[in-house]
Design a protein around this motif. Structure first.
Motif, PDB file in Angstrom:
ATOM      1  N   CYS A  90       0.831  -1.202   0.000  1.00 42.65           N
ATOM      2  CA  CYS A  90       0.000   0.000   0.000  1.00 42.65           C
ATOM      3  C   CYS A  90       0.863   1.249   0.000  1.00 42.65           C
ATOM      4  O   CYS A  90       1.914   1.281   0.638  1.00 42.65           O
ATOM      5  N   GLU A  91       0.393   2.280  -0.686  1.00 41.83           N
ATOM      6  CA  GLU A  91       1.144   3.523  -0.788  1.00 41.83           C
ATOM      7  C   GLU A  91       0.647   4.611   0.159  1.00 41.83           C
ATOM      8  O   GLU A  91       1.271   5.661   0.255  1.00 41.83           O
ATOM      9  N   SER A  92      -0.456   4.360   0.860  1.00 41.70           N
ATOM     10  CA  SER A  92      -1.001   5.383   1.760  1.00 41.70           C
ATOM     11  C   SER A  92      -1.763   4.705   2.895  1.00 41.70           C
ATOM     12  O   SER A  92      -2.105   3.520   2.817  1.00 41.70           O
ATOM     13  N   GLN A  93      -2.042   5.490   3.937  1.00 44.11           N
ATOM     14  CA  GLN A  93      -2.840   4.964   5.046  1.00 44.11           C
ATOM     15  C   GLN A  93      -4.252   4.639   4.565  1.00 44.11           C
ATOM     16  O   GLN A  93      -4.852   3.675   5.034  1.00 44.11           O
ATOM     17  N   GLU A  94      -4.760   5.403   3.612  1.00 41.24           N
ATOM     18  CA  GLU A  94      -6.095   5.133   3.078  1.00 41.24           C
ATOM     19  C   GLU A  94      -6.146   3.738   2.448  1.00 41.24           C
ATOM     20  O   GLU A  94      -7.118   3.002   2.638  1.00 41.24           O
ATOM     21  N   GLU A  95      -5.105   3.376   1.689  1.00 42.02           N
ATOM     22  CA  GLU A  95      -5.059   2.029   1.101  1.00 42.02           C
ATOM     23  C   GLU A  95      -4.940   0.968   2.189  1.00 42.02           C
ATOM     24  O   GLU A  95      -5.597  -0.069   2.125  1.00 42.02           O
ATOM     25  N   ILE A  96      -4.104   1.215   3.188  1.00 48.24           N
ATOM     26  CA  ILE A  96      -3.958   0.266   4.294  1.00 48.24           C
ATOM     27  C   ILE A  96      -5.316   0.047   4.953  1.00 48.24           C
ATOM     28  O   ILE A  96      -5.739  -1.093   5.160  1.00 48.24           O
ATOM     29  N   ASP A  97      -6.005   1.140   5.271  1.00 43.22           N
ATOM     30  CA  ASP A  97      -7.313   1.047   5.926  1.00 43.22           C
ATOM     31  C   ASP A  97      -8.303   0.278   5.060  1.00 43.22           C
ATOM     32  O   ASP A  97      -9.035  -0.586   5.560  1.00 43.22           O
ATOM     33  N   TYR A  98      -8.340   0.590   3.771  1.00 44.77           N
ATOM     34  CA  TYR A  98      -9.281  -0.052   2.858  1.00 44.77           C
ATOM     35  C   TYR A  98      -9.065  -1.573   2.810  1.00 44.77           C
ATOM     36  O   TYR A  98      -9.994  -2.351   3.044  1.00 44.77           O
ATOM     37  N   TYR A  99      -7.840  -2.004   2.497  1.00 46.37           N
ATOM     38  CA  TYR A  99      -7.577  -3.436   2.359  1.00 46.37           C
ATOM     39  C   TYR A  99      -7.703  -4.163   3.692  1.00 46.37           C
ATOM     40  O   TYR A  99      -8.190  -5.294   3.751  1.00 46.37           O
ATOM     41  N   TRP A 100      -7.277  -3.518   4.760  1.00 45.90           N
ATOM     42  CA  TRP A 100      -7.383  -4.131   6.085  1.00 45.90           C
ATOM     43  C   TRP A 100      -8.849  -4.421   6.414  1.00 45.90           C
ATOM     44  O   TRP A 100      -9.190  -5.545   6.797  1.00 45.90           O
ATOM     45  N   ILE A 151       6.232  -1.233  14.942  1.00 46.47           N
ATOM     46  CA  ILE A 151       5.439  -2.213  14.188  1.00 46.47           C
ATOM     47  C   ILE A 151       4.990  -3.367  15.080  1.00 46.47           C
ATOM     48  O   ILE A 151       3.842  -3.800  15.008  1.00 46.47           O
ATOM     49  N   PHE A 152       5.878  -3.851  15.946  1.00 46.42           N
ATOM     50  CA  PHE A 152       5.532  -4.991  16.801  1.00 46.42           C
ATOM     51  C   PHE A 152       4.405  -4.676  17.781  1.00 46.42           C
ATOM     52  O   PHE A 152       3.752  -5.586  18.288  1.00 46.42           O
ATOM     53  N   LYS A 153       4.137  -3.405  18.039  1.00 49.55           N
ATOM     54  CA  LYS A 153       3.062  -3.016  18.949  1.00 49.55           C
ATOM     55  C   LYS A 153       1.726  -2.831  18.234  1.00 49.55           C
ATOM     56  O   LYS A 153       0.701  -2.618  18.871  1.00 49.55           O
ATOM     57  N   MET A 154       1.734  -2.920  16.901  1.00 47.44           N
ATOM     58  CA  MET A 154       0.530  -2.633  16.117  1.00 47.44           C
ATOM     59  C   MET A 154      -0.177  -3.902  15.661  1.00 47.44           C
ATOM     60  O   MET A 154       0.437  -4.935  15.516  1.00 47.44           O
ATOM     61  N   LYS A 155      -1.452  -3.762  15.422  1.00 45.91           N
ATOM     62  CA  LYS A 155      -2.211  -4.776  14.701  1.00 45.91           C
ATOM     63  C   LYS A 155      -2.253  -4.300  13.247  1.00 45.91           C
ATOM     64  O   LYS A 155      -1.450  -4.722  12.447  1.00 45.91           O
ATOM     65  N   LYS A 156      -3.177  -3.400  12.926  1.00 45.33           N
ATOM     66  CA  LYS A 156      -3.154  -2.745  11.609  1.00 45.33           C
ATOM     67  C   LYS A 156      -2.036  -1.716  11.651  1.00 45.33           C
ATOM     68  O   LYS A 156      -1.879  -0.993  12.638  1.00 45.33           O
ATOM     69  N   LEU A 157      -1.240  -1.661  10.579  1.00 48.60           N
ATOM     70  CA  LEU A 157      -0.116  -0.737  10.566  1.00 48.60           C
ATOM     71  C   LEU A 157      -0.585   0.704  10.400  1.00 48.60           C
ATOM     72  O   LEU A 157      -1.486   0.993   9.620  1.00 48.60           O
ATOM     73  N   ASP A 158       0.059   1.585  11.163  1.00 49.47           N
ATOM     74  CA  ASP A 158      -0.225   3.013  11.173  1.00 49.47           C
ATOM     75  C   ASP A 158       0.986   3.705  10.547  1.00 49.47           C
ATOM     76  O   ASP A 158       2.033   3.844  11.197  1.00 49.47           O
ATOM     77  N   LEU A 159       0.863   4.107   9.299  1.00 50.89           N
ATOM     78  CA  LEU A 159       1.979   4.677   8.557  1.00 50.89           C
ATOM     79  C   LEU A 159       2.553   5.911   9.244  1.00 50.89           C
ATOM     80  O   LEU A 159       3.773   6.057   9.346  1.00 50.89           O
ATOM     81  N   LYS A 160       1.703   6.801   9.741  1.00 55.79           N
ATOM     82  CA  LYS A 160       2.194   8.021  10.392  1.00 55.79           C
ATOM     83  C   LYS A 160       3.025   7.680  11.621  1.00 55.79           C
ATOM     84  O   LYS A 160       4.117   8.236  11.820  1.00 55.79           O
ATOM     85  N   ALA A 161       2.567   6.749  12.435  1.00 55.44           N
ATOM     86  CA  ALA A 161       3.306   6.350  13.639  1.00 55.44           C
ATOM     87  C   ALA A 161       4.631   5.675  13.265  1.00 55.44           C
ATOM     88  O   ALA A 161       5.647   5.879  13.934  1.00 55.44           O
ATOM     89  N   ILE A 162       4.628   4.895  12.204  1.00 53.95           N
ATOM     90  CA  ILE A 162       5.864   4.237  11.753  1.00 53.95           C
ATOM     91  C   ILE A 162       6.847   5.290  11.250  1.00 53.95           C
ATOM     92  O   ILE A 162       8.040   5.252  11.572  1.00 53.95           O
ATOM     93  N   GLU A 163       6.358   6.259  10.475  1.00 56.70           N
ATOM     94  CA  GLU A 163       7.228   7.339   9.983  1.00 56.70           C
ATOM     95  C   GLU A 163       7.783   8.171  11.137  1.00 56.70           C
ATOM     96  O   GLU A 163       8.952   8.567  11.112  1.00 56.70           O
ATOM     97  N   GLU A 164       6.951   8.414  12.147  1.00 56.14           N
ATOM     98  CA  GLU A 164       7.431   9.154  13.317  1.00 56.14           C
ATOM     99  C   GLU A 164       8.524   8.368  14.031  1.00 56.14           C
ATOM    100  O   GLU A 164       9.533   8.944  14.461  1.00 56.14           O
TER     101      GLU A 164
END
Length: 173
Positions: A90-100, A151-164
């Motif tokens: 996925c290229e964006s959080q929107e795509e991550i949210d959609y497919y998830w 990443i290990f603390k997440m279920k669905k990946l949060d791109l903003k938190a990973i980038e931070e």
């Protein structure tokens, strides 16, 4: 006119108990550039071996975003496990949210971890931002450790938190 025969050299072949057509329809409704192809049916031949009634769906050819798959109704003998999964880049959080959300519908929420999910058919998927691949190649061990810990603390990946956690902008937005 004969139906088109798929000639892709390697095609994933997925074993279902009896939900091959339902699964193919579920997946093709989620991914763009997807379609159902040929559907074959059992005949009386081999009934003593496979036990399926004549006329039941045997295989379903389908395409997901240009990738050919085959679904087989083979009975209850084999089940999916996490040893094989499909990655959705996925290229964006929107795509991550959609497919998830789409792939996870009716699936096992206990299986959700680090971007992995299990769908309602028991098939495992990884829904991940393409940026993570670049981050994981970083030579800065501290930066890499922060990303992995996030990443290990997440279920669905949060791109903003990973980038931070990474501490710098990366790749595609």
């Amino acid at each position: 006119m004969a139906n088109k025969i798929i000639t892709q050299r390697i095609s994933p072949h997925l074993w279902f108990e009896n939900q091959a057509e339902e699964a193919a329809r579920f997946y093709t409704a989620i991914f763009k550039n997807s379609s159902i192809g040929n559907i074959t049916h059992y005949t009386e031949a081999g009934h003593d071996i496979h036990g399926m009634p004549a006329g039941a769906v045997l295989t379903v050819d389908f395409t997901l975003d240009g990738q050919h798959f085959i679904a087989l109704n083979g009975g209850p003998y084999f089940k999916f496990n996490e040893a094989v999964s499909f990655m959705v880049n996925c290229e964006s959080q929107e795509e991550i949210d959609y497919y998830w959300e789409k792939l996870r519908a009716g699936g096992d929420p206990k299986a959700d971890q680090c971007g992995w999910l299990k769908d309602k058919f028991g098939l495992s998927w990884q829904v991940a931002p393409v940026q993570v691949s670049e981050m994981l190649m970083d030579k800065d061990k501290e930066r890499l450790s922060r990303v992995m810990n996030a990443i290990f603390k997440m279920k669905k990946l949060d791109l903003k938190a990973i980038e931070e956690a990474y501490g710098a902008p990366v790749g595609v937005k």
